[in-house]
Design an enzyme around this catalytic site. Structure first.
Site, PDB file in Angstrom:
ATOM      1  N   THR A 208       0.822  -1.214   0.000  1.00 19.77           N
ATOM      2  CA  THR A 208       0.000   0.000   0.000  1.00 19.77           C
ATOM      3  C   THR A 208       0.860   1.269   0.000  1.00 19.77           C
ATOM      4  O   THR A 208       0.562   2.201  -0.761  1.00 19.77           O
ATOM      5  CB  THR A 208      -0.984  -0.012   1.188  1.00 19.77           C
ATOM      6  OG1 THR A 208      -1.815  -1.173   1.084  1.00 19.77           O
ATOM      7  CG2 THR A 208      -1.842   1.240   1.215  1.00 19.77           C
TER       8      THR A 208
ATOM      9  N   GLU B 209       1.084   9.621  -5.728  1.00 16.47           N
ATOM     10  CA  GLU B 209       1.709  10.928  -5.518  1.00 16.47           C
ATOM     11  C   GLU B 209       2.615  11.296  -6.690  1.00 16.47           C
ATOM     12  O   GLU B 209       2.667  12.461  -7.103  1.00 16.47           O
ATOM     13  CB  GLU B 209       2.507  10.952  -4.213  1.00 16.47           C
ATOM     14  CG  GLU B 209       1.641  10.965  -2.990  1.00 16.47           C
ATOM     15  CD  GLU B 209       2.396  11.404  -1.755  1.00 16.47           C
ATOM     16  OE1 GLU B 209       2.625  12.623  -1.616  1.00 16.47           O
ATOM     17  OE2 GLU B 209       2.763  10.533  -0.942  1.00 16.47           O
TER      18      GLU B 209
ATOM     19  N   GLY C 220       3.035  16.701  -0.831  1.00 12.61           N
ATOM     20  CA  GLY C 220       1.783  16.077  -0.426  1.00 12.61           C
ATOM     21  C   GLY C 220       1.377  16.527   0.960  1.00 12.61           C
ATOM     22  O   GLY C 220       2.222  16.659   1.847  1.00 12.61           O
TER      23      GLY C 220
ATOM     24  N   HIS D 197      -7.138   0.620  -0.850  1.00 10.68           N
ATOM     25  CA  HIS D 197      -6.367  -0.382  -1.588  1.00 10.68           C
ATOM     26  C   HIS D 197      -7.271  -1.611  -1.654  1.00 10.68           C
ATOM     27  O   HIS D 197      -7.498  -2.266  -0.641  1.00 10.68           O
ATOM     28  CB  HIS D 197      -5.055  -0.672  -0.877  1.00 10.68           C
ATOM     29  CG  HIS D 197      -4.075  -1.429  -1.704  1.00 10.68           C
ATOM     30  ND1 HIS D 197      -2.763  -1.551  -1.335  1.00 10.68           N
ATOM     31  CD2 HIS D 197      -4.192  -2.082  -2.878  1.00 10.68           C
ATOM     32  CE1 HIS D 197      -2.106  -2.276  -2.245  1.00 10.68           C
ATOM     33  NE2 HIS D 197      -2.974  -2.604  -3.191  1.00 10.68           N
TER      34      HIS D 197
END
Length: 132
Positions: free
Chosen positions: A35, A43, A62, A69
Site C-alpha cells: 500500500t 503521488e 503532499g 487499496h
C-alpha cells in the site's frame, strides 16, 4: 509554463519487484504490492501532472491522501497510477487518484498537494533539525 486546467491528467508506472512488496516495506507479511508503494505512485502521478504549471524553483508537497487499496497485486505485475486535477485554489491542488494492475483497478481516492518554493521549504526543513 503551462496553465493549470481542471481535468488535466498524468500517469506514473512501475513493475512490482520484491522491493515494492508489503513484506519488504514492513507494511505486511506477504509478497504483494505494498500500500505505501501504491500511494507513492499516486503521488508521483500527481506531481508529474502539475510540475509543468510551476515556475522554476517551485514544486509541490503532499499534504493529505485518502485512499482505498482494494486488490492484491503479485510480483512481476505492471502497475500504474493516474492523477486527475479536480480542484486548484492557488497553491492548493486536489486530485482524484486511481491505481491499476493488469487485471484492473486496485486502488482509488483523493490526494492534496501544495505548491512550495523549494529553497524556502528546505530552509524550513533544516530549521527543524535538533542537536542531540
Amino acid at each position: 509554463m503551462q496553465q493549470p486546467v481542471i481535468g488535466m491528467k498524468a500517469r506514473y508506472e512501475l513493475v512490482v519487484t520484491e522491493e515494492f512488496t508489503a513484506a519488504s516495506m514492513g507494511s505486511g507479511l506477504l509478497p504483494v504490492f505494498a500500500t505505501p508503494c501504491m500511494i507513492a505512485i499516486m503521488e508521483g502521478a500527481a506531481t508529474k501532472c502539475v510540475q509543468p504549471c510551476l515556475e522554476e524553483g517551485w514544486s509541490t508537497v503532499g499534504s493529505m491522501i485518502n485512499i482505498k487499496h482494494m486488490a492484491p497485486t503479485p510480483i512481476g505485475s505492471n502497475v500504474y497510477a493516474e492523477a486527475e486535477l479536480i480542484e486548484n485554489d492557488g497553491r492548493r491542488w486536489l486530485f482524484s487518484v486511481r491505481a491499476y494492475d493488469e487485471a484492473g483497478l486496485i486502488g482509488d481516492g483523493v490526494h492534496e498537494r501544495y505548491s512550495i518554493e523549494n529553497k524556502r521549504f528546505l530552509e524550513k526543513s533544516a530549521g527543524r533539525k535538533t542537536n542531540v
